[in-house]
Design a protein around this motif. Structure first.
Motif, PDB file in Angstrom:
ATOM      1  N   LYS A   3       0.869  -1.176   0.000  1.00 46.67           N
ATOM      2  CA  LYS A   3       0.000   0.000   0.000  1.00 46.67           C
ATOM      3  C   LYS A   3       0.902   1.220   0.000  1.00 46.67           C
ATOM      4  N   GLU A   4       0.614   2.149  -0.890  1.00 43.74           N
ATOM      5  CA  GLU A   4       1.310   3.420  -0.891  1.00 43.74           C
ATOM      6  C   GLU A   4       0.439   4.395  -0.104  1.00 43.74           C
ATOM      7  N   ILE A   5       0.984   4.903   0.988  1.00 40.18           N
ATOM      8  CA  ILE A   5       0.273   5.868   1.819  1.00 40.18           C
ATOM      9  C   ILE A   5       1.167   7.100   1.890  1.00 40.18           C
ATOM     10  N   GLU A   6       0.769   8.166   1.215  1.00 40.32           N
ATOM     11  CA  GLU A   6       1.640   9.340   1.169  1.00 40.32           C
ATOM     12  C   GLU A   6       0.841  10.630   1.091  1.00 40.32           C
ATOM     13  N   GLY A  46      20.289   5.975 -14.626  1.00 43.40           N
ATOM     14  CA  GLY A  46      20.709   5.329 -15.867  1.00 43.40           C
ATOM     15  C   GLY A  46      21.207   3.915 -15.688  1.00 43.40           C
ATOM     16  N   LYS A  47      20.979   3.319 -14.508  1.00 42.63           N
ATOM     17  CA  LYS A  47      21.570   2.013 -14.195  1.00 42.63           C
ATOM     18  C   LYS A  47      20.571   0.899 -13.918  1.00 42.63           C
ATOM     19  N   SER A  48      19.423   1.242 -13.365  1.00 44.00           N
ATOM     20  CA  SER A  48      18.452   0.215 -12.998  1.00 44.00           C
ATOM     21  C   SER A  48      17.052   0.699 -13.352  1.00 44.00           C
ATOM     22  N   ALA A  49      16.116  -0.248 -13.459  1.00 46.14           N
ATOM     23  CA  ALA A  49      14.761   0.108 -13.882  1.00 46.14           C
ATOM     24  C   ALA A  49      13.725  -0.698 -13.109  1.00 46.14           C
ATOM     25  N   ARG A  50      12.571  -0.069 -12.922  1.00 47.76           N
ATOM     26  CA  ARG A  50      11.439  -0.703 -12.252  1.00 47.76           C
ATOM     27  C   ARG A  50      10.157  -0.353 -13.006  1.00 47.76           C
ATOM     28  N   MET A  51       9.227  -1.292 -12.987  1.00 42.33           N
ATOM     29  CA  MET A  51       7.888  -1.052 -13.525  1.00 42.33           C
ATOM     30  C   MET A  51       6.935  -1.074 -12.335  1.00 42.33           C
ATOM     31  N   THR A  52       6.006  -0.122 -12.314  1.00 44.10           N
ATOM     32  CA  THR A  52       5.083   0.005 -11.192  1.00 44.10           C
ATOM     33  C   THR A  52       3.656   0.131 -11.700  1.00 44.10           C
ATOM     34  N   LEU A  53       2.766  -0.654 -11.105  1.00 48.74           N
ATOM     35  CA  LEU A  53       1.329  -0.545 -11.338  1.00 48.74           C
ATOM     36  C   LEU A  53       0.726   0.036 -10.074  1.00 48.74           C
ATOM     37  N   LYS A  54      -0.007   1.138 -10.201  1.00 47.47           N
ATOM     38  CA  LYS A  54      -0.701   1.749  -9.068  1.00 47.47           C
ATOM     39  C   LYS A  54      -2.190   1.750  -9.373  1.00 47.47           C
ATOM     40  N   VAL A  55      -2.992   1.350  -8.363  1.00 50.10           N
ATOM     41  CA  VAL A  55      -4.443   1.277  -8.524  1.00 50.10           C
ATOM     42  C   VAL A  55      -5.107   1.910  -7.307  1.00 50.10           C
ATOM     43  N   GLY A  56      -6.077   2.787  -7.560  1.00 53.42           N
ATOM     44  CA  GLY A  56      -6.845   3.375  -6.473  1.00 53.42           C
ATOM     45  C   GLY A  56      -7.198   4.815  -6.764  1.00 53.42           C
ATOM     46  N   LYS A  57      -8.313   5.262  -6.185  1.00 53.28           N
ATOM     47  CA  LYS A  57      -8.782   6.629  -6.401  1.00 53.28           C
ATOM     48  C   LYS A  57      -8.546   7.520  -5.189  1.00 53.28           C
ATOM     49  N   SER A  58      -8.098   6.946  -4.080  1.00 51.93           N
ATOM     50  CA  SER A  58      -7.897   7.733  -2.870  1.00 51.93           C
ATOM     51  C   SER A  58      -6.786   8.753  -3.083  1.00 51.93           C
ATOM     52  N   ALA A  59      -6.918   9.884  -2.418  1.00 59.08           N
ATOM     53  CA  ALA A  59      -5.896  10.928  -2.501  1.00 59.08           C
ATOM     54  C   ALA A  59      -4.633  10.537  -1.742  1.00 59.08           C
ATOM     55  N   VAL A  61      -4.073   6.871  -0.286  1.00 58.95           N
ATOM     56  CA  VAL A  61      -3.743   5.450  -0.259  1.00 58.95           C
ATOM     57  C   VAL A  61      -4.052   4.799  -1.610  1.00 58.95           C
ATOM     58  N   ARG A  62      -3.078   4.037  -2.122  1.00 56.21           N
ATOM     59  CA  ARG A  62      -3.289   3.253  -3.352  1.00 56.21           C
ATOM     60  C   ARG A  62      -2.568   1.918  -3.232  1.00 56.21           C
ATOM     61  N   ASP A  63      -3.073   0.913  -3.962  1.00 57.93           N
ATOM     62  CA  ASP A  63      -2.350  -0.350  -4.081  1.00 57.93           C
ATOM     63  C   ASP A  63      -1.194  -0.128  -5.037  1.00 57.93           C
ATOM     64  N   GLU A  64      -0.052  -0.758  -4.714  1.00 55.30           N
ATOM     65  CA  GLU A  64       1.139  -0.553  -5.535  1.00 55.30           C
ATOM     66  C   GLU A  64       1.841  -1.894  -5.738  1.00 55.30           C
ATOM     67  N   PHE A  65       2.126  -2.213  -6.996  1.00 53.72           N
ATOM     68  CA  PHE A  65       2.870  -3.408  -7.367  1.00 53.72           C
ATOM     69  C   PHE A  65       4.102  -2.934  -8.127  1.00 53.72           C
ATOM     70  N   ARG A 120       3.294   5.033   7.334  1.00 57.50           N
ATOM     71  CA  ARG A 120       2.982   3.634   7.621  1.00 57.50           C
ATOM     72  C   ARG A 120       1.475   3.429   7.745  1.00 57.50           C
ATOM     73  N   SER A 121       0.750   4.498   8.089  1.00 60.00           N
ATOM     74  CA  SER A 121      -0.683   4.420   8.337  1.00 60.00           C
ATOM     75  C   SER A 121      -1.322   5.752   7.943  1.00 60.00           C
ATOM     76  N   GLU A 122      -2.586   5.696   7.584  1.00 60.03           N
ATOM     77  CA  GLU A 122      -3.311   6.932   7.284  1.00 60.03           C
ATOM     78  C   GLU A 122      -3.433   7.821   8.519  1.00 60.03           C
ATOM     79  N   ASP A 123      -3.268   7.234   9.697  1.00 57.84           N
ATOM     80  CA  ASP A 123      -3.380   7.984  10.942  1.00 57.84           C
ATOM     81  C   ASP A 123      -2.093   8.726  11.304  1.00 57.84           C
ATOM     82  N   ASP A 124      -0.981   8.426  10.603  1.00 55.29           N
ATOM     83  CA  ASP A 124       0.269   9.135  10.888  1.00 55.29           C
ATOM     84  C   ASP A 124       0.096  10.625  10.631  1.00 55.29           C
ATOM     85  N   ARG A 125       0.696  11.430  11.483  1.00 49.96           N
ATOM     86  CA  ARG A 125       0.675  12.884  11.343  1.00 49.96           C
ATOM     87  C   ARG A 125       2.107  13.402  11.430  1.00 49.96           C
ATOM     88  N   PRO A 126       2.861  13.292  10.326  1.00 50.36           N
ATOM     89  CA  PRO A 126       4.252  13.746  10.369  1.00 50.36           C
ATOM     90  C   PRO A 126       4.339  15.252  10.592  1.00 50.36           C
TER      91      PRO A 126
END
Length: 155
Positions: A3-6, A46-59, A61-65, A120-126
């Protein structure tokens, strides 16, 4: 699956630079974009690569692969990008128990600086550093996906 929570903010000033760790240069291209999902390819330094799928409509939290892929595949996929290829340097800035990622955009988006804090959680308040400007979490026009498609929004 992760889960991406940001939260995302515009950056006000250069106060973060003195605390920043060494930056990484990214090229980022969107291969698929839809309202609630995206597939992107990112090349780091320029050295490494990643592919990411993100799914979700929340501002916040989203699922992230996310998967490492061969650099040669990423370079080929970048040629298939929808919209512009995003160029940015990302700096990590530790602050009060959280790590902020400050993205300094280049190329077509030059001048834009955005900070994200992953939680780590939607309740975090940095705690917000004094160089943090207006919050833009949930403003789709400031998401990388929309920046690639629509360019830099007015601040």
């Amino acid at each position: 699956m992760a889960k991406e929570i940001e939260r995302k903010f515009l950056v006000s000033g250069d106060g973060w630079r003195s605390e920043a760790e060494t930056g990484s240069v990214f090229q980022q291209a969107y291969i698929v974009t839809m309202d609630d999902r995206s597939v992107r390819v990112r090349i780091a330094d320029g050295k490494s690569a990643r592919m990411t799928l993100k799914v979700g409509k929340s501002a916040v939290v989203r699922d992230e692969f996310e998967y490492e892929i061969p650099l040669s595949d990423a370079l080929a996929m970048i040629d298939l990008a929808v919209g512009i290829v995003i160029e940015k340097t990302r700096y990590r800035v530790p602050f009060h128990g959280f790590v902020w990622e400050v993205d300094v955009y280049d190329g077509a988006l030059q001048g834009l600086v955005i900070a994200e804090v992953e939680m780590r959680s939607e309740d975090d308040r940095p705690d917000l550093p004094d160089w943090i400007g207006r919050e833009v979490s949930g403003e789709r026009r400031f998401s990388n996906q929309y920046l690639a498609l629509d360019g830099r929004p007015p601040d």
